[in-house]
Design a protein around this motif. Structure first.
Motif, PDB file in Angstrom:
ATOM      1  N   GLY A   1      -5.838  -8.513   8.245  1.00 55.25           N
ATOM      2  CA  GLY A   1      -6.698  -7.349   8.412  1.00 55.25           C
ATOM      3  C   GLY A   1      -6.972  -7.043   9.872  1.00 55.25           C
ATOM      4  O   GLY A   1      -7.071  -5.875  10.266  1.00 55.25           O
TER       5      GLY A   1
ATOM      6  N   THR B   1      -5.613  -5.137   3.596  1.00 53.53           N
ATOM      7  CA  THR B   1      -7.035  -5.236   3.897  1.00 53.53           C
ATOM      8  C   THR B   1      -7.290  -5.048   5.379  1.00 53.53           C
ATOM      9  O   THR B   1      -6.388  -5.197   6.215  1.00 53.53           O
ATOM     10  CB  THR B   1      -7.584  -6.610   3.453  1.00 53.53           C
ATOM     11  OG1 THR B   1      -9.005  -6.621   3.595  1.00 53.53           O
ATOM     12  CG2 THR B   1      -6.994  -7.734   4.282  1.00 53.53           C
ATOM     13  N   THR B   2      -8.513  -4.675   5.696  1.00 55.14           N
ATOM     14  CA  THR B   2      -9.022  -4.628   7.063  1.00 55.14           C
ATOM     15  C   THR B   2     -10.436  -5.189   7.032  1.00 55.14           C
ATOM     16  O   THR B   2     -10.954  -5.542   5.972  1.00 55.14           O
ATOM     17  CB  THR B   2      -9.059  -3.180   7.606  1.00 55.14           C
ATOM     18  OG1 THR B   2      -9.963  -2.407   6.805  1.00 55.14           O
ATOM     19  CG2 THR B   2      -7.688  -2.539   7.585  1.00 55.14           C
TER      20      THR B   2
ATOM     21  N   GLU C   1     -13.136   2.597  12.255  1.00 52.84           N
ATOM     22  CA  GLU C   1     -12.147   2.273  11.214  1.00 52.84           C
ATOM     23  C   GLU C   1     -12.759   1.400  10.134  1.00 52.84           C
ATOM     24  O   GLU C   1     -12.497   1.601   8.930  1.00 52.84           O
ATOM     25  CB  GLU C   1     -10.947   1.565  11.843  1.00 52.84           C
ATOM     26  CG  GLU C   1      -9.832   1.214  10.880  1.00 52.84           C
ATOM     27  CD  GLU C   1     -10.089  -0.073  10.115  1.00 52.84           C
ATOM     28  OE1 GLU C   1      -9.716  -0.137   8.922  1.00 52.84           O
ATOM     29  OE2 GLU C   1     -10.658  -1.013  10.707  1.00 52.84           O
TER      30      GLU C   1
ATOM     31  N   ILE D   1      -4.123  -4.946  11.318  1.00 53.75           N
ATOM     32  CA  ILE D   1      -4.171  -3.524  10.958  1.00 53.75           C
ATOM     33  C   ILE D   1      -5.268  -2.811  11.724  1.00 53.75           C
ATOM     34  O   ILE D   1      -5.080  -1.699  12.240  1.00 53.75           O
ATOM     35  CB  ILE D   1      -4.370  -3.374   9.441  1.00 53.75           C
ATOM     36  CG1 ILE D   1      -3.177  -3.950   8.675  1.00 53.75           C
ATOM     37  CG2 ILE D   1      -4.562  -1.904   9.069  1.00 53.75           C
ATOM     38  CD1 ILE D   1      -3.330  -3.915   7.179  1.00 53.75           C
ATOM     39  N   SER D   2      -6.445  -3.436  11.834  1.00 47.40           N
ATOM     40  CA  SER D   2      -7.559  -2.817  12.551  1.00 47.40           C
ATOM     41  C   SER D   2      -7.201  -2.580  14.013  1.00 47.40           C
ATOM     42  O   SER D   2      -7.474  -1.511  14.572  1.00 47.40           O
ATOM     43  CB  SER D   2      -8.807  -3.699  12.438  1.00 47.40           C
ATOM     44  OG  SER D   2      -9.255  -3.800  11.106  1.00 47.40           O
TER      45      SER D   2
ATOM     46  N   SER E   1     -13.018   2.476   6.276  1.00 49.75           N
ATOM     47  CA  SER E   1     -12.464   1.620   5.225  1.00 49.75           C
ATOM     48  C   SER E   1     -13.541   1.256   4.220  1.00 49.75           C
ATOM     49  O   SER E   1     -13.289   1.177   3.014  1.00 49.75           O
ATOM     50  CB  SER E   1     -11.860   0.356   5.838  1.00 49.75           C
ATOM     51  OG  SER E   1     -10.745   0.659   6.651  1.00 49.75           O
TER      52      SER E   1
END
Length: 322
Positions: free
Chosen positions: A106, A271-272, A256, A109-110, A260
């Motif tokens: 996660g 996931t983040t 973000e 991605i963040s 989310s």
């Protein structure tokens, strides 16, 4: 003497003399700031985990440990969400996915979303701000009204309202359906609504710089407008641009996470931080670690960026008192 040279001259005192470059002077000042060094190390660890962690930790979206949860209800075995030597931070309720794996993946991605959006924001804001500040007249007026128009939009409402339609549009344009289109959507909307803030800062700096002697000399020598903007003026804007970038990136990380949490971000099983916080709400009263672990790591990341940005701003200011 250019503004950069003048700034470098302001640093030359005591041990910092001896013909060092501006970059060396700034780094020497940062190294004396222990808090800045701690924050820098923390950020290096975060980015290292986001990059290297994916190579050594299994993808949590396809890795499930059914033996770590009960068959009735999916409650993790053991205390604090199933924390054990096998799962140091526990497992997810109902699925058995490892929490540490989710945090590492996660985080990647963040940071991808926040870093990409920051790069686009800084690029657009810098170029538009330089052109507006140097050109003046009707060009400055048009750009100024455009910035006012962008800033007038209700940012959060637009993102929530247009999420479905625009992600579908990106898919129609060839972006893979699902999370790739959602990630690109977040990057684009953060950039589109973020650049006016930097553009205004840059414009204000350029209004002052364009009257300096080194710019007038370049004009007198017949330099092209492009050379004046990006060779003479742009290097003197490194300080505000760099500081703004270090403060914008953590802001985008927090945004973000909030999006989310509201369901606009990536789709499960990806996931983040925000997605983990959203999932933790259902089990917070039973297992509070589901909220505290990702929440604490998110706070540390954002605070480290903010403190490093403050230290960098002081290091770039020759008149700062430490």
């Amino acid at each position: 003497m250019t503004a950069v040279q003048e700034t470098a001259a302001g640093f030359q005192s005591g041990a910092l003399t001896g013909g060092r470059s501006l970059r060396q002077i700034i780094w020497a000042r940062l190294r004396r700031d222990r808090l800045a060094m701690v924050c820098l190390i923390v950020l290096i660890v975060y980015f290292g985990l986001a990059i290297v962690g994916r190579l050594i930790i299994a993808d949590p979206s396809i890795t499930f440990d059914g033996s770590a949860i009960s068959e009735a209800g999916g409650k993790p075995f053991g205390d604090w969400g199933g924390i054990s030597t096998t799962h140091p931070l526990g497992v997810e309720w109902g699925t058995g996915r490892d929490i540490m794996s989710q945090l590492v993946w996660g985080l990647g991605i963040s940071l991808l979303i926040a870093t990409s959006a920051t790069a686009i924001t800084v690029t657009i804001g810098t170029v538009v701000g330089i052109v507006a500040g140097y050109s003046g007249g009707w060009v400055d007026n048009i750009i100024g009204r455009l910035m006012d128009l962008v800033l007038a939009f209700p940012f959060l409402l637009i993102i929530l309202a247009l999420s479905g339609a625009l992600t579908q549009r990106l898919t129609d344009l060839g972006v893979p359906d699902g999370n790739p289109s959602r990630i690109l959507y977040l990057i684009l909307v953060l950039s589109v609504f973020g650049w006016p803030y930097l553009a205004r800062i840059v414009r204000g700096q350029v209004l002052s710089l364009r009257e300096r002697e080194f710019v007038e000399s370049a004009v007198a020598m017949g330099s092209s407008k492009r050379r004046i903007l990006f060779t003479e003026i742009l290097p003197n804007l490194r300080a505000p641009i760099l500081v703004y970038a270090t403060l914008t990136l953590p802001a985008y990380i927090g945004t973000e996470a909030a999006l989310s949490f509201l369901g606009v971000g990536v789709l499960p099983p990806e996931t983040t931080f925000g997605r983990m916080l959203a999932n933790s709400v259902s089990y917070f009263n039973v297992v509070p670690t589901y909220l505290f672990i990702p929440g604490t790591l998110l706070v540390i990341l954002v605070v480290s960026f903010n403190l490093l940005g403050d230290s960098l701003r002081d290091a770039l200011d020759p008149k700062a008192i430490h």
